[in-house]
Design an enzyme around this catalytic site. Structure first.
Site, PDB file in Angstrom:
ATOM      1  N   PRO A   1     -22.960  26.296  -5.442  1.00  0.00           N
ATOM      2  CA  PRO A   1     -22.771  27.289  -4.207  1.00  0.00           C
ATOM      3  C   PRO A   1     -21.906  27.908  -4.186  1.00  0.00           C
ATOM      4  O   PRO A   1     -21.095  26.971  -3.979  1.00  0.00           O
ATOM      5  CB  PRO A   1     -23.496  25.970  -2.869  1.00  0.00           C
ATOM      6  CG  PRO A   1     -22.279  24.639  -3.899  1.00  0.00           C
ATOM      7  CD  PRO A   1     -22.765  25.171  -5.625  1.00  0.00           C
ATOM      8  N   MET A   2     -22.165  29.421  -4.027  1.00  0.00           N
ATOM      9  CA  MET A   2     -21.506  30.355  -3.539  1.00  0.00           C
ATOM     10  C   MET A   2     -21.280  31.127  -1.653  1.00  0.00           C
ATOM     11  O   MET A   2     -22.601  31.384  -1.872  1.00  0.00           O
ATOM     12  CB  MET A   2     -21.258  31.258  -5.035  1.00  0.00           C
ATOM     13  CG  MET A   2     -21.464  30.818  -5.691  1.00  0.00           C
ATOM     14  SD  MET A   2     -20.843  31.734  -7.374  1.00  0.00           S
ATOM     15  CE  MET A   2     -23.129  31.646  -7.393  1.00  0.00           C
TER      16      MET A   2
ATOM     17  N   GLN B   1     -25.889  22.071   0.614  1.00  0.00           N
ATOM     18  CA  GLN B   1     -24.396  21.832   1.134  1.00  0.00           C
ATOM     19  C   GLN B   1     -24.288  22.200   2.532  1.00  0.00           C
ATOM     20  O   GLN B   1     -23.970  23.426   3.132  1.00  0.00           O
ATOM     21  CB  GLN B   1     -23.745  22.389   0.387  1.00  0.00           C
ATOM     22  CG  GLN B   1     -22.456  21.773   0.370  1.00  0.00           C
ATOM     23  CD  GLN B   1     -21.462  22.408  -0.979  1.00  0.00           C
ATOM     24  OE1 GLN B   1     -21.036  23.849  -1.158  1.00  0.00           O
ATOM     25  NE2 GLN B   1     -21.460  22.184  -2.543  1.00  0.00           N
TER      26      GLN B   1
ATOM     27  N   CYS C   1     -14.134  22.798  -1.758  1.00  0.00           N
ATOM     28  CA  CYS C   1     -13.783  24.368  -1.358  1.00  0.00           C
ATOM     29  C   CYS C   1     -12.466  24.720  -1.260  1.00  0.00           C
ATOM     30  O   CYS C   1     -11.502  23.970  -0.643  1.00  0.00           O
ATOM     31  CB  CYS C   1     -14.567  24.580  -0.628  1.00  0.00           C
ATOM     32  SG  CYS C   1     -14.068  26.978   0.091  1.00  0.00           S
TER      33      CYS C   1
ATOM     34  N   ASN D   1     -18.402  22.109 -14.341  1.00  0.00           N
ATOM     35  CA  ASN D   1     -18.518  23.304 -13.614  1.00  0.00           C
ATOM     36  C   ASN D   1     -16.755  24.164 -13.781  1.00  0.00           C
ATOM     37  O   ASN D   1     -16.077  23.469 -13.236  1.00  0.00           O
ATOM     38  CB  ASN D   1     -18.677  22.942 -11.914  1.00  0.00           C
ATOM     39  CG  ASN D   1     -18.277  24.530 -11.542  1.00  0.00           C
ATOM     40  OD1 ASN D   1     -17.836  24.080 -10.206  1.00  0.00           O
ATOM     41  ND2 ASN D   1     -19.269  25.268 -11.563  1.00  0.00           N
ATOM     42  N   GLY D   2     -16.866  25.581 -13.754  1.00  0.00           N
ATOM     43  CA  GLY D   2     -16.247  25.685 -14.118  1.00  0.00           C
ATOM     44  C   GLY D   2     -15.483  26.634 -16.140  1.00  0.00           C
ATOM     45  O   GLY D   2     -15.595  25.982 -16.293  1.00  0.00           O
ATOM     46  N   ASP D   3     -15.619  27.814 -15.336  1.00  0.00           N
ATOM     47  CA  ASP D   3     -15.907  28.342 -16.990  1.00  0.00           C
ATOM     48  C   ASP D   3     -17.010  28.895 -17.465  1.00  0.00           C
ATOM     49  O   ASP D   3     -16.660  29.352 -18.531  1.00  0.00           O
ATOM     50  CB  ASP D   3     -14.399  28.518 -17.516  1.00  0.00           C
ATOM     51  CG  ASP D   3     -13.044  28.815 -17.118  1.00  0.00           C
ATOM     52  OD1 ASP D   3     -12.609  29.269 -15.179  1.00  0.00           O
ATOM     53  OD2 ASP D   3     -12.235  28.242 -17.511  1.00  0.00           O
TER      54      ASP D   3
ATOM     55  N   GLY E   1     -21.303  29.023 -11.712  1.00  0.00           N
ATOM     56  CA  GLY E   1     -21.247  30.120 -10.400  1.00  0.00           C
ATOM     57  C   GLY E   1     -21.324  31.068 -10.552  1.00  0.00           C
ATOM     58  O   GLY E   1     -21.726  32.169 -11.165  1.00  0.00           O
ATOM     59  N   ARG E   2     -19.494  31.727 -10.624  1.00  0.00           N
ATOM     60  CA  ARG E   2     -19.480  33.405 -11.024  1.00  0.00           C
ATOM     61  C   ARG E   2     -19.913  33.765 -11.995  1.00  0.00           C
ATOM     62  O   ARG E   2     -20.294  34.932 -12.182  1.00  0.00           O
ATOM     63  CB  ARG E   2     -18.069  33.342 -10.684  1.00  0.00           C
ATOM     64  CG  ARG E   2     -16.944  33.415  -9.999  1.00  0.00           C
ATOM     65  CD  ARG E   2     -15.551  33.745  -9.797  1.00  0.00           C
ATOM     66  NE  ARG E   2     -15.424  32.100 -10.775  1.00  0.00           N
ATOM     67  CZ  ARG E   2     -13.724  32.243 -11.192  1.00  0.00           C
ATOM     68  NH1 ARG E   2     -13.361  33.016 -10.535  1.00  0.00           N
ATOM     69  NH2 ARG E   2     -13.325  30.467 -11.613  1.00  0.00           N
TER      70      ARG E   2
END
Length: 330
Positions: free
Chosen positions: A18-19, A72, A102, A204-206, A228-229
């Protein structure tokens, strides 16, 4: 196979993170088309939902083609979280997710998001309030801890599972790190290896390539990865990871035709969902990502972020397709 309550997911599911200002229905639809197994709404303020804030209400829009989909919510007040979970239930998502991750100051300062990592008892009370007020599965997204001296994800995971949380997504950074530095997945692996933990653990992450997704799956043993990104302007990453996991081979990068089609569909769906004016303006942040690293693209980028007329934008996209046909993406 991972499952969240009654929701069955594939063997190694890929989740779209979720972004804020990104994970809206048009973007989720693209990611779903390109292999995302589970998608989430942008995070929604519980206070905003209760106050009937129009922007919060609009974020509740979900569509059958994107299922399974989670909505969310975030907040620091038990009553508000309970009431907002009831409101969320009325639009019939597949699950309710709580944001305890967040790191942004305006959220943290309200005792919400990653701010709750400093007070695990409060986190548990907020989560209980949500679980009690909905029949939907409740999941949580959080971080490793407040800072490197206070990594408390082991305790957080056990306590959340004990009160009935059905899955946990862990971002491998602390709140203090924001989005800087490298994500550390070793505490995520530790949670996954804890014999007490039976709920799915998503990392999650990278994750920004098929190779990394598979390496992290094997190295850290998570039940799935959340992206995500790396998906912004590049929804193909989900297909690429799945193909690589199955065959050990990399798919060729999307062609200019693929990129133009994605940008075109994204624009049309944005206009359909948000109206012409907002749809056109809010698409502007996406074009640079769809057409990243194209030599000689500056003139077109300028047009895409200044034109207001959808037909002129579509014409420009067609021009891009013709001009850069056969362009070799690395």
């Amino acid at each position: 196979m991972a499952s969240i309550g009654p929701i069955k997911l594939p063997e190694f599911p890929l989740l779209l993170a979720p972004m804020e200002d990104v994970s809206d229905p048009p973007f989720r639809r693209l990611c779903k088309q390109h292999g995302a197994d589970l998608v989430y709404s942008e995070f929604i303020s519980s206070e905003g939902l209760i106050r009937d804030a129009i922007k919060s209400k609009q974020k509740l829009d979900i569509f059958d083609y994107e299922r399974p989909v989670g909505i969310q919510i975030f907040g620091g007040d038990e009553e508000a979280m309970a009431m907002s979970a009831k409101i969320v239930e009325t639009v019939k998502p597949d699950m309710v997710d709580i944001n305890f991750g967040c790191p942004v100051k305006k959220v943290v300062s309200k005792g919400a998001g990653a701010g709750v990592l400093k007070d695990v008892d409060l986190m548990i009370r907020l989560t209980k309030a949500v679980i009690k007020s909905t029949s939907l599965p409740v999941t949580v997204k959080t971080r490793l801890g407040w800072d490197s001296d206070r990594i408390n994800i082991d305790e957080v995971a056990e306590r959340l599972q004990d009160i009935g949380v059905k899955a946990l997504s862990i971002h491998g950074r602390t709140r203090a790190q924001m989005y800087k530095g490298e994500a550390d997945w070793s505490p995520i692996a530790r949670v996954k290896e804890n014999p007490r933990i039976t709920m799915p653990i998503f990392g999650n992450g990278d994750i920004d390539s098929p190779q990394k997704a598979l390496e992290y799956k094997n190295k850290f043993g998570v039940d799935g990865v959340m992206i995500g990104r790396a998906a912004i302007g590049y929804p193909w990453i989900f297909d690429e990871i799945k193909h690589y996991a199955q065959t050990g081979e990399l798919l060729p990068p999307p062609t200019i035709t693929d990129r133009v089609k994605a940008a075109h569909d994204h624009l049309i769906w944005s206009i359909e969902w948000k109206g012409e004016k907002v749809g056109v303006v809010e698409m502007r942040r996406h074009y640079a990502n769809y057409f990243k690293n194209i030599h000689g693209f500056k003139e077109y980028r300028q047009k895409l972020v200044t034109l207001d007329n959808p037909n002129e934008l579509i014409t420009t996209l067609e021009e891009i397709k013709v001009k850069f046909e056969g362009y070799e993406f690395k």
